[in-house]
Design an enzyme around this catalytic site. Structure first.
Site, PDB file in Angstrom:
ATOM      1  N   HIS A 220     118.980  30.204 100.247  1.00 55.70           N
ATOM      2  CA  HIS A 220     118.701  28.907  99.602  1.00 55.70           C
ATOM      3  C   HIS A 220     118.670  27.844 100.706  1.00 55.70           C
ATOM      4  O   HIS A 220     117.890  27.947 101.631  1.00 55.70           O
ATOM      5  CB  HIS A 220     119.780  28.686  98.534  1.00 55.70           C
ATOM      6  N   HIS A 259     109.258  32.374  98.481  1.00 58.43           N
ATOM      7  CA  HIS A 259     109.876  31.531  97.455  1.00 58.43           C
ATOM      8  C   HIS A 259     109.899  32.274  96.142  1.00 58.43           C
ATOM      9  O   HIS A 259     108.956  33.014  95.833  1.00 58.43           O
ATOM     10  CB  HIS A 259     109.094  30.214  97.299  1.00 58.43           C
ATOM     11  N   ASP A 310     111.800  24.681 104.006  1.00 65.89           N
ATOM     12  CA  ASP A 310     112.754  24.776 105.114  1.00 65.89           C
ATOM     13  C   ASP A 310     112.069  25.058 106.446  1.00 65.89           C
ATOM     14  O   ASP A 310     112.640  24.789 107.506  1.00 65.89           O
ATOM     15  CB  ASP A 310     113.796  25.866 104.818  1.00 65.89           C
TER      16      ASP A 310
HETATM   17  N1  CMC Z   1     110.625  37.771 104.879  1.00 71.72           N
HETATM   18  C1  CMC Z   1     110.218  39.036 104.740  1.00 71.72           C
HETATM   19  N2  CMC Z   1     109.888  39.574 103.548  1.00 71.72           N
HETATM   20  C2  CMC Z   1     109.964  38.760 102.481  1.00 71.72           C
HETATM   21  C3  CMC Z   1     110.370  37.433 102.571  1.00 71.72           C
HETATM   22  C4  CMC Z   1     110.709  36.941 103.831  1.00 71.72           C
HETATM   23  N3  CMC Z   1     111.113  35.677 103.994  1.00 71.72           N
HETATM   24  N4  CMC Z   1     110.360  36.872 101.347  1.00 71.72           N
HETATM   25  C5  CMC Z   1     109.954  37.823 100.508  1.00 71.72           C
HETATM   26  N5  CMC Z   1     109.718  38.969 101.191  1.00 71.72           N
HETATM   27  C6  CMC Z   1     109.250  40.221 100.646  1.00 71.72           C
HETATM   28  C7  CMC Z   1     110.418  41.046 100.159  1.00 71.72           C
HETATM   29  O1  CMC Z   1     110.934  41.877 101.168  1.00 71.72           O
HETATM   30  C8  CMC Z   1     109.799  41.813  99.033  1.00 71.72           C
HETATM   31  O2  CMC Z   1     109.046  42.863  99.580  1.00 71.72           O
HETATM   32  P1  CMC Z   1     109.032  44.320  98.884  1.00 71.72           P
HETATM   33  O3  CMC Z   1     108.427  44.089  97.531  1.00 71.72           O
HETATM   34  O4  CMC Z   1     108.222  45.139  99.810  1.00 71.72           O
HETATM   35  O5  CMC Z   1     110.478  44.724  98.821  1.00 71.72           O
HETATM   36  C9  CMC Z   1     108.815  40.838  98.421  1.00 71.72           C
HETATM   37  O6  CMC Z   1     108.461  39.954  99.484  1.00 71.72           O
HETATM   38  C10 CMC Z   1     109.411  40.037  97.266  1.00 71.72           C
HETATM   39  O7  CMC Z   1     110.600  39.389  97.750  1.00 71.72           O
HETATM   40  P2  CMC Z   1     111.887  39.090  96.898  1.00 71.72           P
HETATM   41  O8  CMC Z   1     113.036  38.955  97.836  1.00 71.72           O
HETATM   42  O9  CMC Z   1     112.013  40.082  95.782  1.00 71.72           O
HETATM   43  O10 CMC Z   1     111.498  37.731  96.276  1.00 71.72           O
HETATM   44  P3  CMC Z   1     112.496  36.710  95.694  1.00 71.72           P
HETATM   45  O11 CMC Z   1     111.709  35.879  94.770  1.00 71.72           O
HETATM   46  O12 CMC Z   1     113.713  37.346  95.167  1.00 71.72           O
HETATM   47  O13 CMC Z   1     112.937  35.928  97.010  1.00 71.72           O
HETATM   48  C11 CMC Z   1     113.510  34.365  98.585  1.00 71.72           C
HETATM   49  C12 CMC Z   1     112.717  34.640  97.302  1.00 71.72           C
HETATM   50  C13 CMC Z   1     113.393  32.861  98.911  1.00 71.72           C
HETATM   51  C14 CMC Z   1     114.971  34.720  98.384  1.00 71.72           C
HETATM   52  C15 CMC Z   1     112.914  35.200  99.730  1.00 71.72           C
HETATM   53  O14 CMC Z   1     111.564  34.862  99.908  1.00 71.72           O
HETATM   54  C16 CMC Z   1     113.684  35.033 101.038  1.00 71.72           C
HETATM   55  O15 CMC Z   1     114.699  35.683 101.252  1.00 71.72           O
HETATM   56  N6  CMC Z   1     113.207  34.113 101.942  1.00 71.72           N
HETATM   57  C17 CMC Z   1     113.924  33.830 103.175  1.00 71.72           C
HETATM   58  C18 CMC Z   1     114.990  32.789 102.947  1.00 71.72           C
HETATM   59  C19 CMC Z   1     114.435  31.417 102.700  1.00 71.72           C
HETATM   60  O16 CMC Z   1     113.565  30.955 103.405  1.00 71.72           O
HETATM   61  N7  CMC Z   1     114.976  30.728 101.689  1.00 71.72           N
HETATM   62  C20 CMC Z   1     114.571  29.374 101.316  1.00 71.72           C
HETATM   63  C21 CMC Z   1     113.994  29.365  99.949  1.00 71.72           C
HETATM   64  S1  CMC Z   1     113.088  27.916  99.500  1.00 71.72           S
HETATM   65  C22 CMC Z   1     113.979  26.507  99.769  1.00 71.72           C
HETATM   66  C23 CMC Z   1     115.363  26.535  99.254  1.00 71.72           C
HETATM   67  O17 CMC Z   1     115.630  26.843  98.093  1.00 71.72           O
HETATM   68  O18 CMC Z   1     116.239  26.214 100.024  1.00 71.72           O
END
Ligand code: CMC
Length: 368
Positions: A220, A259, A310
């Site tokens: 987050h 996201h 971010d």
């Molecule tokens: N790097 C690498 N792979 C990613 C990333 C990433 N940043 N984000 C998503 N993926 C991949 C993930 O591995 C998955 O692949 P697979 O289907 O092959 O397993 C697919 O995309 C779907 O990801 P998810 O984790 O199931 O998606 P989610 O909706 O649960 O996650 C998230 C959203 C923000 C937690 C994730 O994108 C993430 O961990 N990002 C990095 C941390 C980040 O930048 N957070 C800030 C979020 S926005 C601003 C805020 O709220 O602060």
């Protein structure tokens, strides 16, 4: 088997009139206004008022609010004492979490949840968090507290209290834009946390303290800090692609990308990137820009995953002069507006938030 919505993904848990995130049109509205329009020309003070009241302030309302904000800027002695007791080895999010808790404990309106008292506490937090963050940044550098200045607006004063000198107009404007963009984003994890705590009829400061805890995590708010750790780890644009291939092979999440709601790019990124570009020009930080662009392009090519807010705000906060660990507390200073708006909305039409779980542990058994 029950249909379990892991991570509450796709679950609509309540209504809200505060903001609307539309991933299809890639838009974010605060009380109906596109966030880009607000970021283009409105002060953060006006946006805070809008989130709390539903309408932009009249000139008289704004003048009254600015007066109250300026009156609440100084760091209260008991809050300063609490910060001084917190080791400088602790994470700055732990410091702001503690300071907000102490501020609440000393607030005579703490247990008053009338709309008037809730709003007054929201204004007091809005005014006080910058002093907490600025002082924490300074003491980590062995510097003395800088008192607030009444002749400066919120953004100018925040930078003044942090660095002890007047920031350039570009720096002030970029900082203001980041505050406006971070202010509100519907039922994200920290806002939902604040609503859960409020739903038990607990007090406003408890809900904000819990929200700060949720924001700290790198999935987050902690991502803006983590982005800069990634940049430092990579070291330069020429190493970005090889670094990314290795990181993806190791199944690492790349901070600042992806996201839960936006799957085709975060609506706030173009505005923040344009602001970052202005800072890059002012600082002649072309190497930083090259790394930023190379990593984003490579991530898009390999995974089709776009940057979130971010990603541009991390480098912007570095160029503004903040230490990397201070980035997420800056997010707190902004999001406290959205959190408190949601706390008031939750309280106005409350239902205890208490979901169910599917039990998968051992069947009933008995002690020998
Ligand atoms: N790097 C690498 N792979 C990613 C990333 C990433 N940043 N984000 C998503 N993926 C991949 C993930 O591995 C998955 O692949 P697979 O289907 O092959 O397993 C697919 O995309 C779907 O990801 P998810 O984790 O199931 O998606 P989610 O909706 O649960 O996650 C998230 C959203 C923000 C937690 C994730 O994108 C993430 O961990 N990002 C990095 C941390 C980040 O930048 N957070 C800030 C979020 S926005 C601003 C805020 O709220 O602060």
């Amino acid at each position: 088997m029950t249909d379990i919505k892991k991570g509450l993904a796709g679950v609509v848990v309540d209504t809200t009139a505060i903001s609307k995130v539309n991933p299809e049109t890639n838009s974010l509205l605060y009380r109906g206004y596109p966030v880009q329009e607000l970021a283009a020309g409105r002060s953060f003070e006006e946006v805070a008022w809008l989130l709390w009241h539903g309408e932009l302030p009249t000139p008289d309302e704004l003048a009254g609010f600015e007066k109250a904000e300026r009156a609440g800027r100084a760091l209260a002695p008991h809050v300063k004492a609490a910060i001084d007791l917190t080791p400088v080895t602790s994470h700055p999010m732990d410091v702001v979490r503690t300071a907000v808790s102490v501020l609440g404990a000393g607030d005579p309106r703490a247990e008053d949840s009338s709309p008037e008292a809730e709003l007054a506490k929201a204004v007091s937090l809005f005014a006080a968090v910058p002093a907490m963050v600025a002082y924490d940044q300074r003491r980590r550098r062995g510097q003395e507290l800088v008192p607030p200045r009444d002749d400066l607006d919120y953004s100018q004063n925040f930078l003044w209290m942090t660095f002890g000198e007047e920031a350039t107009p570009t720096a002030v404007d970029v900082f203001r834009i980041s505050m406006v963009l971070y202010a509100e984003h519907s039922f994200n994890a920290s806002t939902f946390t604040a609503r859960v705590v409020t739903s038990t009829l607990s007090d406003l400061h408890s809900a904000v303290v819990a929200a700060i805890g949720a924001l700290k995590g790198p999935l987050h708010g902690g991502a803006n800090e983590a982005v800069m750790h990634v940049f430092d780890e990579i070291g330069g644009a020429d190493r970005a692609e090889a670094w990314l291939d290795r990181a993806l092979a190791e199944k690492r999440k790349i901070m600042g990308f992806g996201h839960r709601v936006y799957k085709n790019g975060d609506s706030r990124v173009p505005t923040m990137k344009a602001a970052l570009d202005r800072l890059i020009a002012e600082h002649r930080a072309q190497e930083l820009l090259a790394l930023y662009e190379t990593l984003a392009t490579a991530m898009d090519a390999r995974k089709s995953i776009k940057p979130n807010l971010d990603y541009p705000s991390g480098p912007a906060y570095r160029l503004l002069g903040f230490d990397t660990e201070m980035f997420t507390p800056l997010f707190v200073a902004s999001r406290v507006t959205g959190w408190t708006a949601h706390i008031m909305e939750q309280r106005a039409a409350n239902a205890l938030i208490r979901p169910l779980s599917e039990y998968v542990g051992p069947e009933e058994r008995h002690l020998p």
